[in-house]
Design a protein around this motif. Structure first.
Motif, PDB file in Angstrom:
ATOM      1  N   PHE A   1       0.822  -1.206   0.000  1.00 18.07           N
ATOM      2  CA  PHE A   1       0.000   0.000   0.000  1.00 18.07           C
ATOM      3  C   PHE A   1       0.863   1.266   0.000  1.00 18.07           C
ATOM      4  CE2 PHE A   1      -2.862   3.125   2.149  1.00 18.07           C
ATOM      5  CZ  PHE A   1      -3.759   3.241   1.093  1.00 18.07           C
ATOM      6  N   ALA A   2       1.974   1.218   0.717  1.00 17.41           N
ATOM      7  CA  ALA A   2       2.902   2.361   0.718  1.00 17.41           C
ATOM      8  C   ALA A   2       3.434   2.610  -0.695  1.00 17.41           C
ATOM      9  CB  ALA A   2       4.057   2.098   1.681  1.00 17.41           C
ATOM     10  N   LYS A   3       3.691   1.518  -1.435  1.00 22.10           N
ATOM     11  CA  LYS A   3       4.170   1.649  -2.815  1.00 22.10           C
ATOM     12  C   LYS A   3       3.078   2.236  -3.709  1.00 22.10           C
ATOM     13  CE  LYS A   3       6.943   1.184  -6.302  1.00 22.10           C
ATOM     14  NZ  LYS A   3       8.018   2.171  -6.474  1.00 22.10           N
ATOM     15  N   LEU A   4       1.842   1.805  -3.487  1.00 24.61           N
ATOM     16  CA  LEU A   4       0.727   2.330  -4.276  1.00 24.61           C
ATOM     17  C   LEU A   4       0.568   3.833  -4.058  1.00 24.61           C
ATOM     18  CD1 LEU A   4      -1.618   1.704  -6.191  1.00 24.61           C
ATOM     19  CD2 LEU A   4      -3.033   1.226  -4.197  1.00 24.61           C
ATOM     20  N   LYS A   5       0.692   4.268  -2.809  1.00 21.47           N
ATOM     21  CA  LYS A   5       0.587   5.703  -2.503  1.00 21.47           C
ATOM     22  C   LYS A   5       1.724   6.477  -3.180  1.00 21.47           C
ATOM     23  CE  LYS A   5       0.263   5.332   2.047  1.00 21.47           C
ATOM     24  NZ  LYS A   5       0.164   5.762   3.449  1.00 21.47           N
ATOM     25  N   LYS A   6       2.898   5.868  -3.258  1.00 24.25           N
ATOM     26  CA  LYS A   6       4.044   6.487  -3.921  1.00 24.25           C
ATOM     27  C   LYS A   6       3.729   6.736  -5.394  1.00 24.25           C
ATOM     28  CE  LYS A   6       8.949   5.708  -2.931  1.00 24.25           C
ATOM     29  NZ  LYS A   6       9.944   4.670  -2.673  1.00 24.25           N
ATOM     30  N   TYR A   7       3.127   5.733  -6.031  1.00 29.35           N
ATOM     31  CA  TYR A   7       2.723   5.902  -7.430  1.00 29.35           C
ATOM     32  C   TYR A   7       1.662   7.000  -7.565  1.00 29.35           C
ATOM     33  CZ  TYR A   7       4.985   1.527  -9.049  1.00 29.35           C
ATOM     34  OH  TYR A   7       5.877   0.543  -9.394  1.00 29.35           O
TER      35      TYR A   7
ATOM     36  N   LEU B   1      -7.982  -2.814   4.175  1.00 28.08           N
ATOM     37  CA  LEU B   1      -7.458  -1.514   4.589  1.00 28.08           C
ATOM     38  C   LEU B   1      -8.530  -0.604   5.201  1.00 28.08           C
ATOM     39  CD1 LEU B   1      -5.157  -0.940   1.511  1.00 28.08           C
ATOM     40  CD2 LEU B   1      -4.403  -1.321   3.842  1.00 28.08           C
ATOM     41  N   ARG B   2      -9.674  -1.184   5.486  1.00 29.10           N
ATOM     42  CA  ARG B   2     -10.743  -0.399   6.105  1.00 29.10           C
ATOM     43  C   ARG B   2     -10.260   0.158   7.447  1.00 29.10           C
ATOM     44  NH1 ARG B   2     -16.907  -2.592   5.944  1.00 29.10           N
ATOM     45  NH2 ARG B   2     -17.953  -0.619   6.361  1.00 29.10           N
ATOM     46  N   PRO B   3     -10.579   1.389   7.740  1.00 19.97           N
ATOM     47  CA  PRO B   3     -10.008   2.027   8.934  1.00 19.97           C
ATOM     48  C   PRO B   3     -10.279   1.269  10.226  1.00 19.97           C
ATOM     49  CG  PRO B   3     -11.103   3.638   7.564  1.00 19.97           C
ATOM     50  CD  PRO B   3     -11.453   2.291   6.992  1.00 19.97           C
ATOM     51  N   SER B   4      -9.236   1.211  11.026  1.00 16.76           N
ATOM     52  CA  SER B   4      -9.347   0.723  12.403  1.00 16.76           C
ATOM     53  C   SER B   4      -8.338   1.534  13.215  1.00 16.76           C
ATOM     54  CB  SER B   4      -9.013  -0.766  12.469  1.00 16.76           C
ATOM     55  OG  SER B   4      -7.644  -0.949  12.181  1.00 16.76           O
ATOM     56  N   LYS B   5      -8.337   1.353  14.488  1.00 17.78           N
ATOM     57  CA  LYS B   5      -7.430   2.151  15.312  1.00 17.78           C
ATOM     58  C   LYS B   5      -5.962   1.885  14.985  1.00 17.78           C
ATOM     59  CE  LYS B   5     -10.643   2.749  19.087  1.00 17.78           C
ATOM     60  NZ  LYS B   5     -10.990   2.419  20.475  1.00 17.78           N
ATOM     61  N   GLU B   6      -5.705   0.733  14.377  1.00 17.83           N
ATOM     62  CA  GLU B   6      -4.316   0.371  14.100  1.00 17.83           C
ATOM     63  C   GLU B   6      -3.790   0.945  12.776  1.00 17.83           C
ATOM     64  OE1 GLU B   6      -6.590  -2.090  15.050  1.00 17.83           O
ATOM     65  OE2 GLU B   6      -5.904  -1.825  17.104  1.00 17.83           O
ATOM     66  N   THR B   7      -4.676   1.401  11.887  1.00 18.83           N
ATOM     67  CA  THR B   7      -4.208   1.793  10.551  1.00 18.83           C
ATOM     68  C   THR B   7      -3.786   3.249  10.505  1.00 18.83           C
ATOM     69  OG1 THR B   7      -6.380   2.454   9.778  1.00 18.83           O
ATOM     70  CG2 THR B   7      -5.789   0.152   9.441  1.00 18.83           C
ATOM     71  N   ILE B   8      -2.788   3.501   9.682  1.00 21.04           N
ATOM     72  CA  ILE B   8      -2.294   4.867   9.480  1.00 21.04           C
ATOM     73  C   ILE B   8      -3.406   5.727   8.905  1.00 21.04           C
ATOM     74  CG2 ILE B   8      -0.627   6.253   8.163  1.00 21.04           C
ATOM     75  CD1 ILE B   8       1.175   3.750   8.161  1.00 21.04           C
ATOM     76  N   MET B   9      -4.187   5.123   7.967  1.00 24.71           N
ATOM     77  CA  MET B   9      -5.229   5.911   7.306  1.00 24.71           C
ATOM     78  C   MET B   9      -6.201   6.485   8.329  1.00 24.71           C
ATOM     79  SD  MET B   9      -6.040   3.669   3.956  1.00 24.71           S
ATOM     80  CE  MET B   9      -7.386   4.719   3.521  1.00 24.71           C
ATOM     81  N   PHE B  10      -6.556   5.651   9.346  1.00 21.94           N
ATOM     82  CA  PHE B  10      -7.500   6.113  10.365  1.00 21.94           C
ATOM     83  C   PHE B  10      -6.895   7.272  11.153  1.00 21.94           C
ATOM     84  CE2 PHE B  10      -9.403   6.094  14.578  1.00 21.94           C
ATOM     85  CZ  PHE B  10     -10.750   6.094  14.268  1.00 21.94           C
TER      86      PHE B  10
END
Length: 491
Positions: free
Chosen positions: A68-74, A206-215
């Motif tokens: 996912f980090a690579k996808l965001k880079k693109y 990748l749905r948001p949870s307390k553990e995800t960066i996106m959240f």
């Protein structure tokens, strides 16, 4: 990929690898090439390189977080984002078990003892247009149209040009993206259901949870709408597209989407949906309806401050418009009578897997400057093992390119042998070797084809070993015949 690796290993053992000038591939073969050329002078230490590749392919995959980090880079790193970026980061990594961020131009000065690599894709717009030039090749030095002869330095492929002058540099594509570009067989529209299903898994994971960066990024924004509702809209939108593809009534999902959007907007949703009604009986009309519906929902959601969710909206728009391999066109607004006018007009071009047009890179190696004497065609196609060589002969006839006549004995169509030679006046000799044949598979040709289908998950270590052995037999059993044909063209 595995078939090519097994064949090259046996060519090396037979002492024939060092007389090969070019190694050209389409689709999965380019994945093998990308792995090989990570190692300078790989052809001089192929056993070691082979073991390293097999160990990686049989090992652990790339984590979701890294992919996912690579996808965001693109997504954030260049002007044009497409499904090829998604395919690269989220899918190719699951097969290749790595994120290869080297570039082709990194390898320019490491090619001394290895065959020169030529990667082949097709220009989607040219493929659909009569009189276009669909054949696009990419090497460590140049990228461009094989037939037209229009090229740009590989480091500048994807950068913005106008009338031959560079206006805006884009990052040079890395090898992960190149593998996705060349190996995007799923760019055919019949793959939409498969891709939607993978995107559904991707969103759930990748749905948001307390553990995800996106959240964490989103909860800092006090004005952010309910992230949970946004995700539910996207999941319903995936399901709705899947319903329509499978001729099922999506009205409950449609209602759920409308309700959630209305609540997101505080009861003041002004979403304008397609004016026509969804008619599942008319497949084309239903497809157009869902295209417009998906775009409308994404455009509506994009008005909110959604943080990283914008990436998902871009993926959905690419799905609706079915955009693969979109890059700036380096020929934009040039004037050159030798170049098909269609190549000069548009600011962007879309590129996809050349195997969708012809599953073998004949056209790129037959550029007249290359002056080829002998082609060893290792055919890994599903289905008819003679389709590529026959279609290549027909294309070359149309394009006035010298190519031998191809005649296949009728009895071989169902039971292919492992070695065919086609010769012609002032034409290169073509040796054609179907992967699965009655010599290396006996009466089980169909069983081997079924075991190694293109659209399945990554192969196990045992499957890789077995397939390499079968592919290698084609070379081993025909070493003397290969040498005989090489001697003939040298003579």
């Amino acid at each position: 990929m595995v078939g090519l690796l097994g064949s090259l290993v046996e060519l090396n053992k037979a002492g024939l690898l060092d007389c090969i000038l070019y190694l050209s591939g389409v689709s999965g073969s380019t994945w093998c090439m990308a792995s090989l050329y990570q190692e300078p002078d790989w052809s001089t230490k192929l056993e070691t390189v082979k073991d390293k590749i097999i160990k990686r392919l049989s090992g652990p995959g790339v984590s979701w977080g890294n992919a996912f980090a690579k996808l965001k880079k693109y997504y954030y790193g260049k002007d044009y984002f497409s499904l090829t970026d998604v395919w690269a980061a989220m899918f190719v990594t699951t097969y290749m078990k790595e994120i290869d961020e080297h570039t082709l131009t990194d390898k320019r000065y490491q090619l001394g003892k290895d065959p020169f690599p030529i990667y082949t894709v097709t220009d989607k717009q040219s493929k659909q247009k009569e009189g276009g030039d669909p054949w696009f090749e990419i090497s460590p030095y140049e990228a461009g149209y094989s037939l037209t002869g229009a090229f740009v330095d590989t480091s500048s492929f994807g950068s913005q040009f106008e009338n031959g002058s560079k206006k805006k540099q884009q990052p040079e594509m890395d090898m992960l993206y190149l593998q996705a570009l060349c190996g995007s067989a799923l760019a055919g529209e019949e793959s939409k259901e498969f891709i939607w299903g993978k995107i559904q898994d991707f969103i759930k994971h990748l749905r948001p949870s307390k553990e995800t960066i996106m959240f964490e990024e989103m909860k800092e924004d006090p004005n952010s709408p309910s992230v949970e509702k946004c995700y539910q809209v996207l999941l319903d939108l995936v399901d709705m597209n899947l319903c329509v593809l499978n001729d099922k009534d999506p009205s409950a999902l449609d209602q759920s989407i409308r309700t959630n959007l209305n609540e997101l907007a505080g009861g003041k949703s002004q979403l304008i949906f397609p004016t026509q009604k969804l008619n599942l009986a008319d497949k084309e009309a239903a497809k157009l309806y869902m295209k417009q519906y998906t775009e409308d929902v994404c455009n509506y959601l994009s008005q909110f401050s959604l943080g990283r969710l914008d990436l998902f909206l871009s993926i959905f728009k690419c799905m609706a418009l079915w955009i693969w391999g979109r890059n700036y066109n380096f020929l934009h607004r040039m004037t050159d009578e030798n170049v098909p006018s269609g190549l000069l007009e548009t600011e962007v071009r879309d590129y996809d897997d050349a195997g969708l047009l012809l599953n073998s890179p004949y056209i790129s190696v037959l550029r007249k400057e290359r002056n080829i004497d002998l082609i060893i065609s290792l055919d890994f196609s599903e289905g008819d093992p003679f389709m590529t060589v026959r279609e290549a002969a027909e294309m070359c006839k149309t394009l006035n390119i010298s190519f031998p006549e191809v005649n296949i004995p009728t009895e071989d169509l169902e039971k292919p042998k492992d070695f065919y030679v086609f010769k012609g006046q002032n034409a290169p000799t073509v040796i054609h070797m179907p992967l699965f044949n009655v010599v290396n598979c006996g009466d089980e040709v169909e069983a081997w084809r079924n075991k190694y289908r293109t659209f399945q998950g990554p192969y196990s270590a045992e499957m890789i070993t077995d397939l390499m052995e079968v592919a290698g037999k084609n070379i081993f059993n025909n070493r003397e015949k290969l040498k005989e044909q090489i001697r003939a063209v040298v003579g």
